[in-house]
Design a protein around this motif. Structure first.
Motif, PDB file in Angstrom:
ATOM      1  N   LEU A 107      33.080  40.745  43.353  1.00  0.00           N
ATOM      2  CA  LEU A 107      33.536  42.130  43.344  1.00  0.00           C
ATOM      3  C   LEU A 107      32.804  42.920  44.426  1.00  0.00           C
ATOM      4  N   GLN A 108      33.592  43.590  45.270  1.00  0.00           N
ATOM      5  CA  GLN A 108      32.987  44.285  46.407  1.00  0.00           C
ATOM      6  C   GLN A 108      33.447  45.726  46.485  1.00  0.00           C
ATOM      7  N   LYS A 109      32.657  46.522  47.147  1.00  0.00           N
ATOM      8  CA  LYS A 109      33.025  47.894  47.452  1.00  0.00           C
ATOM      9  C   LYS A 109      34.382  47.893  48.145  1.00  0.00           C
ATOM     10  N   GLY A 110      35.261  48.769  47.705  1.00  0.00           N
ATOM     11  CA  GLY A 110      36.588  48.812  48.335  1.00  0.00           C
ATOM     12  C   GLY A 110      37.642  48.039  47.547  1.00  0.00           C
ATOM     13  N   ASP A 111      37.207  47.139  46.646  1.00  0.00           N
ATOM     14  CA  ASP A 111      38.158  46.474  45.757  1.00  0.00           C
ATOM     15  C   ASP A 111      38.703  47.519  44.782  1.00  0.00           C
ATOM     16  N   ARG A 112      39.863  47.248  44.232  1.00  0.00           N
ATOM     17  CA  ARG A 112      40.342  48.164  43.195  1.00  0.00           C
ATOM     18  C   ARG A 112      41.155  47.445  42.120  1.00  0.00           C
ATOM     19  N   PHE A 113      41.179  48.101  40.972  1.00  0.00           N
ATOM     20  CA  PHE A 113      42.031  47.657  39.876  1.00  0.00           C
ATOM     21  C   PHE A 113      43.045  48.754  39.607  1.00  0.00           C
ATOM     22  N   ILE A 114      44.312  48.383  39.540  1.00  0.00           N
ATOM     23  CA  ILE A 114      45.357  49.333  39.169  1.00  0.00           C
ATOM     24  C   ILE A 114      45.670  49.081  37.692  1.00  0.00           C
ATOM     25  N   ILE A 115      45.587  50.126  36.897  1.00  0.00           N
ATOM     26  CA  ILE A 115      45.913  50.033  35.483  1.00  0.00           C
ATOM     27  C   ILE A 115      47.282  50.663  35.292  1.00  0.00           C
ATOM     28  N   SER A 145      29.971  49.899  40.586  1.00  0.00           N
ATOM     29  CA  SER A 145      30.157  48.779  39.658  1.00  0.00           C
ATOM     30  C   SER A 145      31.409  49.049  38.843  1.00  0.00           C
ATOM     31  N   LEU A 146      31.929  48.021  38.236  1.00  0.00           N
ATOM     32  CA  LEU A 146      33.149  48.182  37.450  1.00  0.00           C
ATOM     33  C   LEU A 146      32.952  49.224  36.352  1.00  0.00           C
ATOM     34  N   ASN A 147      31.839  49.124  35.615  1.00  0.00           N
ATOM     35  CA  ASN A 147      31.608  50.056  34.515  1.00  0.00           C
ATOM     36  C   ASN A 147      31.512  51.497  35.001  1.00  0.00           C
ATOM     37  N   TYR A 148      30.732  51.692  36.027  1.00  0.00           N
ATOM     38  CA  TYR A 148      30.511  53.035  36.564  1.00  0.00           C
ATOM     39  C   TYR A 148      31.825  53.631  37.078  1.00  0.00           C
ATOM     40  N   SER A 155      37.727  37.285  34.550  1.00  0.00           N
ATOM     41  CA  SER A 155      36.525  36.498  34.853  1.00  0.00           C
ATOM     42  C   SER A 155      36.859  35.021  35.081  1.00  0.00           C
ATOM     43  N   TRP A 156      38.091  34.609  34.724  1.00  0.00           N
ATOM     44  CA  TRP A 156      38.511  33.247  35.062  1.00  0.00           C
ATOM     45  C   TRP A 156      38.772  33.094  36.546  1.00  0.00           C
ATOM     46  N   LYS A 157      39.011  34.219  37.216  1.00  0.00           N
ATOM     47  CA  LYS A 157      39.350  34.167  38.652  1.00  0.00           C
ATOM     48  C   LYS A 157      38.311  34.871  39.522  1.00  0.00           C
ATOM     49  N   ILE A 158      37.635  35.859  38.951  1.00  0.00           N
ATOM     50  CA  ILE A 158      36.688  36.643  39.742  1.00  0.00           C
ATOM     51  C   ILE A 158      35.297  36.511  39.133  1.00  0.00           C
ATOM     52  N   ASP A 159      34.314  36.241  39.979  1.00  0.00           N
ATOM     53  CA  ASP A 159      32.927  36.300  39.537  1.00  0.00           C
ATOM     54  C   ASP A 159      32.475  37.751  39.716  1.00  0.00           C
ATOM     55  N   PHE A 160      32.323  38.462  38.597  1.00  0.00           N
ATOM     56  CA  PHE A 160      32.066  39.897  38.693  1.00  0.00           C
ATOM     57  C   PHE A 160      30.721  40.215  39.335  1.00  0.00           C
ATOM     58  N   ASN A 161      29.809  39.260  39.327  1.00  0.00           N
ATOM     59  CA  ASN A 161      28.515  39.507  39.975  1.00  0.00           C
ATOM     60  C   ASN A 161      28.581  39.265  41.475  1.00  0.00           C
TER      61      ASN A 161
END
Ligand SMILES: [Zn+2]
Length: 279
Positions: free
Chosen positions: A68-76, A36-39, A59-65
């Motif tokens: 969001l899938q395994k293998g997705d990533r966020f680059i900070i 999950s995103l938090n974890y 959340s305007w573009k992605i439904d986090f529930n």
């Protein structure tokens, strides 16, 4: 171009590298979604504040529930404790990059490469109507039921068959016959807003639950299906599940990077994407 940059990025990126940018060094961190995103954010040492920003902005573009899938990533990019310089989402279906910008009043927000916020602007009304036949009210005498009950919506009297528009970009939640509402469309905008369009005579072709719609797109036509005495549109605006008065509620307005700063903003955004690519 953008797609290629990000595809290359997926192949090359691993966390913890530093890149030169405008004589400052930028840090790149990565949240790889496994549970999950938090974890996964915690595992990547990304602060809860940044996680809250990610949820608020994306959340305007992605439904986090759902999306969001395994293998997705966020680059900070940049600061991973407070306000990152950029946040890039790499999903299976979509890639979205946002960049920080502080306006002249000192408020920092996130904008796409064209300098627009991800949240949409809303139309004032979902159709061209003749008149408002019933306002949002705590109690009204119901013309069909002959009882007093709340009307937490606006009824727009209009000609049968008049087109009804989505008030903002979003995703269709329901598009079906629903008892007293008749033919109804529910549209989700971001994670907090839902709009409801009821008593439609028919639906626009090609739309179904989970279809994406744009602001101003025709979703159906005025009718009198369900519990209704004549052709009108029953329109609801819901924020976090609570029905709000569509005539008075202050909706968020889409923001843009100030024109004087736009060139610099785009330049910075392009450099960030390039430095990711060139590494
Ligand atoms: Zn109504």
């Amino acid at each position: 171009m953008f797609k290629r940059i990000l595809l290359t990025l997926v192949l090359l990126f691993s966390s913890g590298h530093t890149f030169a940018y405008d004589s400052n060094a930028l840090n790149f961190s990565s949240i790889n979604i496994t549970r999950s995103l938090n974890y996964d954010a915690q595992k990547a040492n990304i602060s809860p504040k940044v996680v809250a920003t990610i949820v608020r902005v994306f959340s305007w573009k992605i439904d986090f529930n759902r999306d969001l899938q395994k293998g997705d990533r966020f680059i900070i990019v940049g600061n991973k404790k407070t306000n990152p310089t950029a946040i890039i989402y790499l999903g299976a279906k979509e890639r979205i990059a946002v960049f920080s910008y502080t306006d002249k009043r000192g408020r920092t927000g996130y904008y796409d490469i064209n300098g627009k916020s991800l949240y949409p602007s809303f139309l004032r009304a979902p159709l061209k109507y003749d008149r408002i036949s019933s306002k949002f009210q705590r109690s009204r005498f119901h013309p069909v039921l002959k009882t007093w009950r709340p009307h937490r919506a606006v009824d727009y009297a209009a000609k049968r068959g008049a087109p009804v528009y989505s008030v903002a970009s979003g995703v269709i939640q329901h598009r079906k016959r629903m008892g007293a509402l008749g033919n109804a469309v529910y549209i989700k905008h971001g994670s907090n807003y839902v709009t409801v369009y009821a008593h439609l005579s028919s639906f626009a072709r090609g739309l179904r639950a989970s279809s994406k719609v744009r602001k101003g797109q025709v979703i159906g036509y005025v009718g009198s299906t369900g519990r209704s005495t004549g052709p009108h549109l029953h329109y609801e605006l819901r924020y976090k599940g609570i029905r709000k008065n569509p005539l008075t509620y202050q909706l968020p307005k889409q923001k843009n990077v100030a024109r004087v700063d736009l060139w610099r903003f785009k330049n910075k955004a392009g450099k960030i994407l390039n430095s990711l690519n060139n590494h």
